[in-house]
Design a protein around this motif. Structure first.
Motif, mmCIF file in Angstrom:
data_model
loop_
_atom_site.group_PDB
_atom_site.id
_atom_site.type_symbol
_atom_site.label_atom_id
_atom_site.label_comp_id
_atom_site.label_asym_id
_atom_site.label_seq_id
_atom_site.Cartn_x
_atom_site.Cartn_y
_atom_site.Cartn_z
ATOM 1 N N ALA A 23 39.886 63.052 76.431
ATOM 2 C CA ALA A 23 38.603 63.754 76.326
ATOM 3 C C ALA A 23 38.064 63.447 74.932
ATOM 4 N N ASP A 35 35.355 62.169 79.556
ATOM 5 C CA ASP A 35 36.749 61.890 79.899
ATOM 6 C C ASP A 35 36.867 60.402 80.147
ATOM 7 N N SER A 87 46.587 57.139 80.542
ATOM 8 C CA SER A 87 46.286 58.546 80.256
ATOM 9 C C SER A 87 44.778 58.743 80.329
ATOM 10 N N VAL A 88 44.360 59.979 80.165
ATOM 11 C CA VAL A 88 42.931 60.298 80.127
ATOM 12 C C VAL A 88 42.671 61.010 78.808
ATOM 13 N N ASP A 105 35.394 58.577 83.372
ATOM 14 C CA ASP A 105 35.581 59.307 84.629
ATOM 15 C C ASP A 105 34.544 60.404 84.803
ATOM 16 N N ARG A 106 34.379 61.244 83.762
ATOM 17 C CA ARG A 106 33.476 62.380 83.825
ATOM 18 C C ARG A 106 32.766 62.531 82.485
ATOM 19 N N HIS A 152 31.263 66.135 75.745
ATOM 20 C CA HIS A 152 32.402 65.218 75.696
ATOM 21 C C HIS A 152 32.433 64.354 76.957
ATOM 22 N N ALA A 154 39.359 57.389 81.210
ATOM 23 C CA ALA A 154 40.632 56.952 81.787
ATOM 24 C C ALA A 154 41.043 55.696 81.049
#
Length: 181
Positions: A167, A147, A164-165, A139-140, A145, A149
């Motif tokens: 990191a 993220d 969940s997501v 996602d990011r 780090h 999904a």
């Protein structure tokens, strides 16, 4: 006549000492130059070649398709595998050759750049980090780090599929495999 032989002997001895000194200086310069060579410099000359990389959890073998100072991209069969340079324990099959100094742009292509490209493509991936294998879509991407999904392999990233997501710290990523395998 004796003096002539004496001077010839002295000249020959001086020449041998100068040659030995030059050999020592060249050897020291070669050692100093080798000390500046990074693993990426060695990997870069193997574009298109088959290599094996030992990682903290196993080995990845494939054709080298791209290299930057912080990562190497292999193609294992048809699967792209992004490997952070920091995760490489050993590289097998390297020649002695070294790539020339990378340009400014290549030096700036960090691991985050490669991961952001995967995030932009919304490509499903499996991230191997520590003892875990996490499947989903990036996602990011932050400074240190990403993220991820988490969703089942083979399903697109949809709100209903995301469980969940996570990191994930770059420092623990061993490899990022395309295709959520």
């Amino acid at each position: 006549m004796r003096w002539h032989s004496l001077f010839e002997d002295l000249e020959a001895q001086l020449e041998r000492e100068e040659i030995a000194g030059l050999h020592a200086e060249v050897a020291e310069r070669v050692r100093a130059e080798r000390a500046t060579v990074g693993l990426a410099d060695r990997l870069l000359v193997h574009l298109g070649s088959q290599l094996a990389l030992t990682l903290p959890r196993g080995t990845v073998s494939g054709v080298v398709t791209d290299v930057a100072p912080q990562w190497v991209l292999l193609r294992e069969d048809r699967t792209p595998v992004l490997v952070p340079a920091a995760a490489v324990v050993a590289a097998h099959g390297l020649a002695r050759a070294v790539a020339p100094e990378p340009g400014t742009v290549l030096r700036r292509l960090g691991l985050g750049h490669a991961l952001r490209a995967l995030a932009r493509d919304r490509a499903p991936v499996t991230v191997h980090a520590g003892r875990e294998r996490l499947t989903g879509t990036i996602d990011r991407v932050g400074a240190d780090h990403l993220d991820l999904a988490l969703h089942p392999a083979g399903e697109p990233r949809r709100p209903g599929a995301v469980t969940s997501v996570a990191a994930v710290a770059f420092a623990h990523v061993h490899q990022v495999r395309g295709g959520a395998s």
